[in-house]
Design an enzyme around this catalytic site. Structure first.
Site, PDB file in Angstrom:
ATOM      1  N   TYR A 116      -8.750   3.115   7.376  1.00  0.00           N
ATOM      2  CA  TYR A 116      -8.154   1.784   7.297  1.00  0.00           C
ATOM      3  C   TYR A 116      -8.415   0.995   8.581  1.00  0.00           C
ATOM      4  CZ  TYR A 116      -5.573   3.164   3.072  1.00  0.00           C
ATOM      5  OH  TYR A 116      -5.222   3.580   1.799  1.00  0.00           O
TER       6      TYR A 116
ATOM      7  N   LEU B 112       1.911  -4.397  -6.332  1.00  0.00           N
ATOM      8  CA  LEU B 112       2.287  -5.813  -6.479  1.00  0.00           C
ATOM      9  C   LEU B 112       1.157  -6.651  -7.051  1.00  0.00           C
ATOM     10  CD1 LEU B 112       4.305  -6.325  -3.173  1.00  0.00           C
ATOM     11  CD2 LEU B 112       5.220  -6.227  -5.499  1.00  0.00           C
TER      12      LEU B 112
END
Length: 313
Positions: free
Chosen positions: A49, A220
């Site tokens: 990441y 989401l």
């Protein structure tokens, strides 16, 4: 285990090799504070990441906040290599790679162990005996407490579990009201529409039956149903967004809590991963557990039908 997880992929600035700055550490600190205020204690990382900067800025937050490490659990992943050896992406779950990558993560996170290590993606060249040896060594050394996987099918987890001496505790998959292949596969058996979905049938059932927590990344849907601008939304996406707003009013909560509560309502005990770095949006997720408990069967199905753009078979 039904809980919210904070996904740290957005922390650390760009995906380039450019070093992170103090502003990125401040952003991470604000996100951690908001997550803790929302009752979140599990923080999800991966060695890749932001080219390692997500772990690095989090490590600086840990170092600057006495006692924080004892209040939280850390999870990281290994197994993906980016821009190495002339390849944009390839996978590596060799014994040497697992040991090397975990040591790198621990150094960046400024901690002596992670609570959970996830194997990020299946590596077709994996020797499962090597994986088991690496994981066993890491656990024996106290560098890893538990092991899980990401983006794996039930059959792949079963094959790995046969080699491991410790249980696989988690499987992280993309799961949301938008990405519903995991759910559609449960009802489209013996139906022509099943050809539209590639999700490996039985994975949810395997995880549920064997104590493997399903962690939902992308939970989401990148804000699609809660205000994010879409260039050309489909009729189904628009209808689902309208219903999310209506249900948020009905339950006296936020659209984010409705979306997460919808996932958590499923009896598999799905744990959504929240990826936003916006403290206000993190706070908007805090009510998800209550919404999951309160949501009616009709409302749950109503969201699904609206998002799929057509009735169930």
């Amino acid at each position: 285990m039904q809980e919210l997880i904070y996904g740290c992929m957005g922390l650390g600035g760009s995906w380039s090799d450019e070093p992170h700055g103090a502003d990125h550490v401040d952003e991470a600190a604000a996100a951690v504070e908001a997550a803790l205020a929302a009752g979140i204690t599990l923080f999800d990382h991966a060695d890749i990441y932001r080219s390692g900067k997500s772990e690095a800025v989090f490590g600086e937050v840990l170092a600057a906040t006495p006692g924080l490490r004892h209040r939280i659990r850390l999870q990281t992943k290994c197994g993906i290599r980016l821009n190495e050896r002339g390849l944009a992406t390839h996978y590596d779950l060799s014994r040497e790679a697992i040991l090397e990558r975990v040591d790198g993560s621990l150094k960046r996170l400024q901690t002596d162990h992670v609570d959970v290590l996830l194997l990020h993606r299946p590596d077709p060249l994996t020797d499962l005996a090597e994986v088991a040896a690496a994981v066993g060594q890491l656990i024996a050394e106290g560098k890893v407490l538990q092991v899980g996987v990401s983006n794996m099918s039930g059959a792949q987890i079963r094959a790995l579990q046969d080699r491991l001496e410790m249980p696989v505790v988690a499987n992280q998959l993309e799961m949301s009201l938008l990405k519903r292949a995991w759910l559609e596969s449960q009802v489209l058996v013996n139906h022509a529409d099943s050809l539209d979905y590639s999700f490996p049938h039985g994975t949810v059932e395997y995880c549920t039956g064997n104590g493997v927590t399903l962690q939902a990344y992308g939970a989401l849907a990148r804000g699609l149903y809660t205000g994010a601008a879409a260039e050309d939304p489909t009729a189904a996406e628009t209808a689902a967004a309208v219903l999310v707003r209506e249900l948020a009013g009905t339950y006296g909560t936020t659209g984010e809590a409705v979306l997460l509560g919808w996932l958590m309502k499923h009896p598999a005990g799905i744990a959504p991963v929240i990826g936003t770095v916006n403290p206000a949006r993190i706070a908007a997720c805090a009510d998800a557990g209550r919404v999951a408990d309160a949501m009616t069967r009709a409302d749950w199905y109503g969201l699904w039908i609206a998002a799929r753009g057509g009735n169930l078979p």
